[in-house]
Design a protein around this motif. Structure first.
Motif, short mmCIF file in Angstrom:
data_model
loop_
_atom_site.label_atom_id
_atom_site.label_comp_id
_atom_site.label_asym_id
_atom_site.label_seq_id
_atom_site.Cartn_x
_atom_site.Cartn_y
_atom_site.Cartn_z
N HIS A 287 -117.83 9.87 -26.37
CA HIS A 287 -116.38 9.99 -26.51
C HIS A 287 -115.93 11.41 -26.17
N VAL A 288 -116.63 12.41 -26.70
CA VAL A 288 -116.28 13.81 -26.44
C VAL A 288 -116.30 14.09 -24.94
N LEU A 289 -117.38 13.69 -24.28
CA LEU A 289 -117.52 13.97 -22.85
C LEU A 289 -116.48 13.23 -22.02
N THR A 290 -116.20 11.99 -22.38
CA THR A 290 -115.18 11.21 -21.65
C THR A 290 -113.81 11.82 -21.83
N ARG A 291 -113.48 12.23 -23.05
CA ARG A 291 -112.17 12.85 -23.30
C ARG A 291 -112.01 14.14 -22.50
N LEU A 292 -113.06 14.96 -22.45
CA LEU A 292 -113.00 16.19 -21.67
C LEU A 292 -112.84 15.89 -20.18
N ASN B 288 -116.73 21.36 -31.64
CA ASN B 288 -116.95 19.91 -31.64
C ASN B 288 -118.11 19.52 -30.75
N SER B 289 -118.27 20.18 -29.62
CA SER B 289 -119.37 19.87 -28.71
C SER B 289 -120.69 20.46 -29.19
N SER B 290 -120.63 21.36 -30.14
CA SER B 290 -121.74 22.17 -30.65
C SER B 290 -121.89 23.39 -29.75
N PRO B 291 -122.18 24.55 -30.33
CA PRO B 291 -122.35 25.77 -29.53
C PRO B 291 -123.45 25.59 -28.49
N ALA B 292 -123.34 26.35 -27.40
CA ALA B 292 -124.27 26.21 -26.28
C ALA B 292 -125.74 26.34 -26.69
N PRO C 137 -109.45 11.23 -32.14
CA PRO C 137 -108.45 10.17 -32.31
C PRO C 137 -109.06 8.99 -33.05
N SER C 138 -108.24 8.00 -33.34
CA SER C 138 -108.67 6.91 -34.22
C SER C 138 -109.79 6.05 -33.63
N ASP C 139 -110.07 6.17 -32.33
CA ASP C 139 -111.14 5.36 -31.75
C ASP C 139 -112.49 6.06 -31.75
N LEU C 140 -112.57 7.31 -32.29
CA LEU C 140 -113.85 8.01 -32.28
C LEU C 140 -114.75 7.60 -33.43
N SER C 141 -114.24 7.61 -34.64
CA SER C 141 -115.07 7.32 -35.81
C SER C 141 -115.76 5.95 -35.73
#
Length: 496
Positions: free
Chosen positions: A309-314, A464-468, A116-120
């Motif tokens: 941001h990724v972790l918080t969104r999840l 997006n999180s990168s592969p394990a 979303p617009s708040d990530l970049s």
């Protein structure tokens, strides 16, 4: 006795943008293709239009009292009312406050907008966090000599003052991985350097919200210390710049559907774009690294806010899963079945663990050389790894709780039909709710777990999180294990 004049209060200067202003800003001649069709504007494609309209709501929400604290802050340097997206946290309180807009945007989109617009702006804040490092760096491309640190500060201020929406694209196109030259061929590269800027050509991929943003913030994915100097670039340009062409993937949302039939998919989507740069001019003032391979290796530290941001969104999405799962138990009357309780318990475990990773990353945050407080990267990486490993199972559990409710779904038209609606209403009620109310919940869970949009989101989460394996490699590189070694030696009496 002298009469006292009432205190004069002046409203702070506002740097906020309305939804209408945001939508108007997208009418700039940007070049977007879907299939063999060139769009006149982003609004010509229903999925893109609805997604842009959802983003416009986030701008209007800045002016609503119930969302103001989550979406806005007063900039301490200028006293101006600004979007939290552009807040650079310099204290634990500011870090927690900055998380509010992540949680807000995640809830607003049901977690389906991965960028979303708040990530970049978080990546720009990451550059700000290491300003002294970039201050020491110089261009290694002859003919153009930007001041990286000055440009980073100026772009942060530009973004804050204009309430800018920027897309970010770091990954390069998928090519023949067995041939390094094939991968390098698609890198963005400097084709020409002048005193005023550079001309770049190449491509970027998975440009989420690029079609619905003002700027594109780009680099070639970090850690590539062998990248040739002409491909070592950090920069930003308007998405409507001459030479930029976006080729959209197919739409997977249901923008024409009713809110009942598709509660989430009807909101539109962030449509990922394949972004072609054909001799695009990047002004000197919008360049943050040029020609320096070491600058590319700063990808990990610089992107810490993005990974937060990724972790918080999840985490927010996991809370939606728990809420929906609890409602299923209520409306199906299965809440007293031990096996079903344990299934919901797994959803809660997932949610609590993700929230713990976010909390720990903030609690262990540290100050950078520029005085910016950054969440602890080891906790962010471990949390993202846990999230993507467990995500497929969590989706499966939520589907299993619903049983046939996801297989046998009916739209609002069927329920309202005078000929067949009464069958559905009479024969499909839930525990304490009508058949339509039960169906509404099942439709929501379908959109979150099973439909085309949900399938795209599940794939995106992994990429997006990168592969394990890559995240495990990052844990090996990022987490200092010396303390643990010392503990073993002390306990065992090892003096070597």
């Amino acid at each position: 006795m002298t009469a006292q004049s009432p205190a004069q209060t002046t409203a702070p200067v506002s740097r906020l943008k309305t939804g209408a202003e945001f939508l108007e800003s997208l009418k700039d001649g940007r070049r977007i293709w879907i299939g063999n069709r060139k769009l006149d504007t982003v609004f010509d494609e229903p999925g893109l239009r609805k997604g842009a309209e959802l983003m416009a709501e986030t701008f209007d929400d800045q002016f609503k009292p119930e969302f103001a604290d989550a979406t806005t802050y007063t900039d301490p340097a200028t006293g101006e009312l600004s979007s939290r997206a552009w807040q650079v946290p310099r204290s634990p309180e500011e870090l927690r406050d900055r998380r509010k807009i992540i949680e807000y945007s995640s809830l607003k989109t049901g977690g389906t907008f991965g960028r979303p617009s708040d990530l970049s702006p978080g990546i720009v804040a990451g550059l700000m966090a290491y300003l002294p490092t970039f201050q020491k760096k110089k261009s290694l491309i002859d003919g153009c000599n930007p001041d990286f640190a000055e440009n980073i500060e100026a772009y942060m201020e530009f973004g804050r003052k204009t309430n800018l929406t920027a897309s970010e694209s770091l990954a390069g196109p998928q090519t023949d991985r067995s041939n390094p030259k094939a991968a390098e061929a698609a890198f963005l590269r400097v084709k020409k350097a002048t005193k005023d800027g550079i001309y770049v050509s190449g491509a970027k991929t998975v440009g989420s919200i690029a079609a619905q943003a003002n700027d594109i913030f780009f680099t070639n994915l970090g850690g590539l210390t062998t990248t040739p100097p002409e491909a070592c670039i950090w920069g930003a340009v308007p998405i409507a710049s001459d030479g930029i062409t976006m080729i959209s993937r197919e739409m997977v949302s249901q923008p024409g559907a009713s809110k009942f039939d598709h509660p989430v998919a009807s909101m539109g989507e962030e449509a990922d774009q394949f972004i072609v740069f054909d001799n695009v001019f990047v002004p000197k003032e919008r360049i943050f690294n040029l020609g320096d391979p070491d600058g590319m290796s700063w990808y990990g530290p610089v992107c810490a806010f993005a990974h937060w941001h990724v972790l918080t969104r999840l985490t927010v999405k996991s809370e939606l899963f728990v809420g929906a799962g609890h409602m299923v138990l209520d409306i199906l009357g299965t809440g007293k079945i031990p096996a079903v309780q344990q299934m919901l318990g797994e959803l809660v475990q997932y949610q609590q663990t993700l929230r713990a990773f976010v909390t720990a990353a903030e609690a262990k945050a540290s100050y950078t050389e520029a005085g910016v407080l950054v969440p602890e990267v080891g906790m962010l990486t471990a949390g993202r790894l846990y999230s993507i490993q467990e995500y497929p199972r969590i989706i499966h559990i939520l589907q299993e709780l619903c049983g046939q409710g996801l297989v046998m779904r009916f739209g609002k038209d069927a329920f309202e039909s005078p000929e067949i609606g009464h069958y559905l209403n009479d024969l499909l009620p839930g525990h304490g709710v009508s058949a339509m109310q039960k169906e509404h919940l099942m439709n929501f869970i379908w959109d979150m777990t099973s439909g085309a949009l949900a399938g795209r989101v599940a794939l995106f989460e992994n990429v997006n999180s990168s592969p394990a394996p890559r995240l495990r490699a990052r844990l090996y590189e990022e987490v200092d294990r010396a303390k643990f070694v010392d503990q073993v030696k002390t306990l065992a009496g090892m003096d070597w």
